[in-house]
Design an enzyme around this catalytic site. Sequence first.
Site, PDB file in Angstrom:
ATOM      1  N   GLY A   1       1.304  -0.806   5.288  1.00 35.56           N
ATOM      2  CA  GLY A   1       1.725  -2.107   6.272  1.00 35.56           C
ATOM      3  C   GLY A   1       0.527  -2.864   6.828  1.00 35.56           C
ATOM      4  O   GLY A   1       0.767  -3.619   7.639  1.00 35.56           O
ATOM      5  N   GLY A   2      -0.501  -3.080   5.874  1.00 34.38           N
ATOM      6  CA  GLY A   2      -1.421  -4.235   6.216  1.00 34.38           C
ATOM      7  C   GLY A   2      -1.987  -3.730   7.879  1.00 34.38           C
ATOM      8  O   GLY A   2      -2.295  -2.570   8.019  1.00 34.38           O
TER       9      GLY A   2
ATOM     10  N   THR B   1       0.743  -1.211   0.001  1.00 32.47           N
ATOM     11  CA  THR B   1       0.104   0.047  -0.060  1.00 32.47           C
ATOM     12  C   THR B   1       0.806   1.156   0.051  1.00 32.47           C
ATOM     13  O   THR B   1       2.221   1.010   0.015  1.00 32.47           O
ATOM     14  CB  THR B   1      -0.966   0.136   1.135  1.00 32.47           C
ATOM     15  OG1 THR B   1      -1.706  -1.156   1.125  1.00 32.47           O
ATOM     16  CG2 THR B   1      -1.850   1.186   1.460  1.00 32.47           C
TER      17      THR B   1
ATOM     18  N   VAL C   1      -3.351  -1.601  -3.858  1.00 32.23           N
ATOM     19  CA  VAL C   1      -4.068  -2.742  -4.595  1.00 32.23           C
ATOM     20  C   VAL C   1      -4.094  -4.073  -3.883  1.00 32.23           C
ATOM     21  O   VAL C   1      -4.436  -4.958  -4.588  1.00 32.23           O
ATOM     22  CB  VAL C   1      -3.506  -2.847  -6.232  1.00 32.23           C
ATOM     23  CG1 VAL C   1      -3.651  -1.719  -6.888  1.00 32.23           C
ATOM     24  CG2 VAL C   1      -1.857  -3.033  -5.866  1.00 32.23           C
TER      25      VAL C   1
ATOM     26  N   ASP D   1      -9.812  -9.220   0.955  1.00 32.47           N
ATOM     27  CA  ASP D   1      -9.933  -8.663   2.430  1.00 32.47           C
ATOM     28  C   ASP D   1     -11.409  -8.827   2.903  1.00 32.47           C
ATOM     29  O   ASP D   1     -11.631  -8.396   3.903  1.00 32.47           O
ATOM     30  CB  ASP D   1      -9.880  -7.102   2.214  1.00 32.47           C
ATOM     31  CG  ASP D   1      -8.049  -6.781   2.257  1.00 32.47           C
ATOM     32  OD1 ASP D   1      -7.523  -7.599   2.864  1.00 32.47           O
ATOM     33  OD2 ASP D   1      -7.947  -5.549   2.113  1.00 32.47           O
TER      34      ASP D   1
END
Length: 580
Positions: free
Chosen positions: A464-465, A373, A392, A415
Amino acid sequence: MSRKSLAVLFACLLFVAPLSARESAKPSAQPPGAAIASAHALATDAGFETLRAGGNAFDAAVAVSAVLSVVEPISSGLGGGGFFLLHDAKTGKDVFVDAREMAPAAATQERYLTADGGFDRDRAVNGPWAAGIPGLPAAFVHVAETYGKLPLRTSLAPAIRIARDGFPVYARFARGYQQRREVMERYPGTRAVYLASGAAPKEGEVFRQPDLARTLELLAGHGFDGFYRGEVAAKLVAGVNAEGGQWTGEELAAYTVKEREPVRFRYRDWDIVTAPPPSSGGIALAQMLQILSGWDLQELDEPLRVHLVAESMRRAFRDRTFYLGDPDFVKVPQRLLTSPDYAAGLRATINPSRATPSDLLSGEQTPLEDEETTHFSIIDAEGNRAAVTQTVNLLFGSGLVPPGTGVLLNNEMDDFALKPGTPNAFGVMGYDANAPAPGKRMLSSMTPTFMQSPGKVVVLGTPGGSRIITMVLLGILGFDAGLDAQAVSALPRYHQQWMPDVIEAESGAFTPQVAQSLRALGHSLKLPGDEAAGGRGSSHVWGNLQTVEWDLADNALHGGSDPRNPVGKAAVEAIGATAR
């Protein structure tokens, strides 16, 4: 959920009062120019180019976002989505522009099952079924037309030029392609872009994307219809469906961005404005910081400080699992979850001398978003601000470029909770609040954020998720401790997300003595190097935090670009400072 957990939750309801939208103190002066921090120097430069052309922070946000879409296909692009947190200095208004991707109607949970009822991991993360309807191009149009000063064609000009003429491939780009090349090279449209020279992209060579330049030109010339209808839309639908997916032109044409009210709360001397659902970040930040407001963290020794921060993370991530999703589809108890009274109740469950085992907080694991990201932060000479995080999802998204578009599609469908109780690509799970439905937006961790105190204005965010949320938390705590923007961007990072019940940390985040103390408090740690002892270990570095600050006391601007990312750039220029 246990009877005890329900009792705590509903007891807090009795004490919750409506949160008033606190008015931030107005700065006494205008900034002496503009500051931009982004993950690539070409994007930062494009923002300043747009400001010099007479644009404001919102035009610059479109320019920076579009250039990142060209030069960081590993992280974001026209085939993905994002969140734009904007502050209009003239009106004092904050707005959250939700350009998150949406589920296609055909993408039901059943589509992601194998013949024997198992979960089809490949379909969830690779190719046409992995992609949601993109939102970022619609955000460009909306932000430019609603908040910008310049025509879209001016703000998109740098991205069009760079897509057409090319840019040097950097190390992370080349490494990322090698990691994903098996998937990327399944699809003829992707091969035409990434193997145009006859070989995989190599560091230092010039990478050109003429089809993407053409798509950007149509978007610049025709606005929304240039992407979501007409030539580009037809190619997107044809490319997805040729690979076995099921998109329709009507779905593309029906996409809309949503303006949402940001999450607002108070932490010590700071007014915080941040991301609402379908981001999980703002509610989690409100919970964590309001829990931590019960202690003077700077007065504590490091092991106790980390212990309390990790315990706040644990509780916020537990609530994230059960309550958060797209607010247009599920009822999110936002007023309760962001209440200081609720935070006080959670604080009372923390034992300062012992870690709370996550299984005592009843529940299952939580969905998250990958690290690939990007984020950028802007303040202009009028005091307008933009904090933008876009993605993405996985490295190079789904790997699929519909032929003739240059648009690399996301794999955000992973997700969603595509099969409840089944781990996604990162070993975590989701539930009904985040199940897919036609037009629904998947839960995100992206957390663009503003901070304002009597002496300082800050814009920050990071990829960073699920670690996005905790990295922004640590950034806020860093500014509160008096660090400057560059020092905050370099802070070592650690993370606790409830399940699995472990604190992860970067290299150097903890001294051996601090690690030993945390283990003595009952925490499990996953540190870089643990692989040698038979464990999975933790990543050596995380994220790519980009932040700008306006020091009101001396009317100075500063930027911080994450030193973990060698191609990022934070800069300050006196653009607009003498033109008032």
